[in-house]
Design an enzyme around this catalytic site. Structure first.
Site, PDB file in Angstrom:
ATOM      1  N   LYS A   1       0.829  -1.208   0.000  1.00  0.00           N
ATOM      2  CA  LYS A   1       0.000   0.000   0.000  1.00  0.00           C
ATOM      3  C   LYS A   1       0.859   1.251   0.000  1.00  0.00           C
ATOM      4  O   LYS A   1       0.595   2.216  -0.740  1.00  0.00           O
ATOM      5  CB  LYS A   1      -0.928  -0.017   1.212  1.00  0.00           C
TER       6      LYS A   1
ATOM      7  N   GLN B   1      -4.339  -0.961   9.818  1.00  0.00           N
ATOM      8  CA  GLN B   1      -4.270  -2.299   9.257  1.00  0.00           C
ATOM      9  C   GLN B   1      -4.823  -3.326  10.244  1.00  0.00           C
ATOM     10  O   GLN B   1      -4.427  -3.368  11.406  1.00  0.00           O
ATOM     11  CB  GLN B   1      -2.816  -2.658   8.903  1.00  0.00           C
TER      12      GLN B   1
ATOM     13  N   ASP C   1     -10.870   3.435   4.512  1.00  0.00           N
ATOM     14  CA  ASP C   1     -11.261   2.026   4.445  1.00  0.00           C
ATOM     15  C   ASP C   1     -12.773   1.872   4.391  1.00  0.00           C
ATOM     16  O   ASP C   1     -13.287   0.802   4.056  1.00  0.00           O
ATOM     17  CB  ASP C   1     -10.727   1.266   5.662  1.00  0.00           C
TER      18      ASP C   1
END
Length: 299
Positions: free
Chosen positions: A53, A97, A120
Site C-alpha cells: 500500500k 491495518q 477504508d
C-alpha cells in the site's frame, strides 16, 4: 471460454487517474493528499500488505505517513495516535491495518477515526451512508468488485446477484452496492442450505467466503459473471504453496467472465484505497470547517 477480467490492468488505469488527480489538486490548490497507515504488531501478512500500500501510495504522488507500533501497544496509546491524525491537516486518509492484537478493540479504534478520513470505509457513519445510498467513503474491496463488474456489465438493472459471504468488510457492503444498481440480491454464506442451487440462478456471483474452491463449475450458470474475492494459500505435495480463490477457476470456462486469483480483486483493493484518499482530500478541501476534527462521541 470465459473472459478473464484483468484486475491488474484495470487497477493500473485507476492508479494512473489518481496520479493525474493528485497532480491537479497539488497544482490548483497547493494540496498534497496524505495517507497515514498504522500497523500494530508484526503480523507477516499485514507487513506485506502495508508495504504494498505504501509503495503504491508514493507511486501516485500521495504523501505517506507510516506508523509502526509494537504489538504490546495499549489501546489508549493507539487511540491517542488516531486523535492526533484526525487533527493533522496534512493527513487526509487514515488506515489502520487489521487484524489488531487481541487486547485492542478494533471496533473502538475504527470508530475513533474521523469519518471523512476513513478511507477504508469501515466507520459506522460511512457504513450508514452506504446503506442509505448517500455519499460516504465506500470500502475498498467492494468498490473494486463493482468497478470490475462495470467492465463487463453495462446495465445491472434486474440482474440476479448472489453474494457468498456476510462479512462487514466485503459481503454486506458489496450487497448494498449491487442493490443500489437495481440488482436483485441474495446474501448467503457457507452454512446456507441448498447453496449450489441458489448460486445456479445467479447472473452475478461474488464469493468472499474464505473457503478454497467452494464454488464449483456446476454451481455457475453459463454466461454468469464470477467475482472471486477469496485469497487462500494452499500447499501442494512437492510443489510448495500457491494462492487460490474461493471459486474453482479451472471449472469456469462456461462463465461469461471471471476474475483470477491472484490478479483479480486484489490489485483493485489498493487502487481503490488510493482513489478514496484523493476523494477524501478533495472533500476536505471543499469543506475544511468539517474536516480534521474527531467525531463526536456516539456519532
Amino acid at each position: 471460454m470465459a473472459h478473464i477480467i484483468d484486475g491488474k490492468a484495470i487497477a493500473a488505469t485507476i492508479s494512473a487517474e489518481v496520479a493525474s488527480g493528485v497532480a491537479a489538486i497539488a497544482a490548483e490548490r497547493g494540496i498534497v493528499p496524505g495517507l497515514a497507515v498504522v500497523l500494530v504488531g508484526e503480523d507477516p501478512a499485514s507487513q506485506v500488505y502495508v508495504g504494498r500500500k505504501l509503495a503504491q501510495t508514493r507511486k501516485v504522488g500521495i504523501r505517506s505517513f507510516e506508523h509502526r507500533l509494537p504489538a504490546e501497544t495499549g489501546e489508549a496509546t493507539l487511540l491517542a495516535l488516531i486523535d492526533r491524525l484526525n487533527h493533522d491537516t496534512d493527513v487526509h486518509g487514515i488506515l489502520v491495518q487489521l487484524p489488531l492484537p487481541k487486547h485492542i478493540r478494533a471496533d473502538r479504534v475504527l470508530d475513533a477515526i474521523d469519518p471523512r478520513k476513513d478511507v477504508d470505509g469501515f466507520h459506522p457513519v460511512n457504513v450508514g451512508r452506504l446503506s442509505i445510498g448517500t455519499d460516504g467513503l465506500v470500502p475498498c474491496t467492494p468498490l473494486g468488485c463493482m468497478l470490475l463488474l462495470e467492465t463487463v456489465i453495462d446495465d445491472f438493472r434486474g440482474l440476479k446477484a448472489v453474494v457468498i459471504g456476510k462479512s462487514n468488510i466485503v459481503g454486506k457492503p458489496v450487497a448494498m452496492l449491487l442493490l443500489e444498481r437495481e440488482c436483485t440480491v441474495t446474501v448467503t454464506h457457507i452454512l446456507t442450505r441448498n447453496l449450489p442451487d441458489i448460486v445456479r440462478g445467479a447472473e452475478i456471483v461474488v464469493v468472499a467466503a474464505g473457503s478454497p474452491g467452494l464454488v464449483r463449475g456446476d454451481w455457475v450458470k453459463p454466461g454468469a459473471v464470477v467475482i472471486d474475492v477469496g485469497i487462500n494459500r494452499i500447499g501442494e505435495a512437492g510443489k510448495g504453496s500457491r494462492l487460490v480463490g474461493d471459486a474453482a477457476f479451472d471449472e469456469m470456462d462456461h462463465a461469461g467472465a471471471v476474475t483470477p486469483v491472484p490478479g483479480g480483486v486484489g490489485p483493485m483493493t489498493v487502487a481503490c484505497l488510493l482513489r478514496n484518499t484523493l476523494l477524501a482530500a478533495r472533500r476536505q478541501d471543499e469543506a475544511p470547517d468539517q474536516a480534521n476534527s474527531s467525531p463526536k462521541k456516539g456519532a
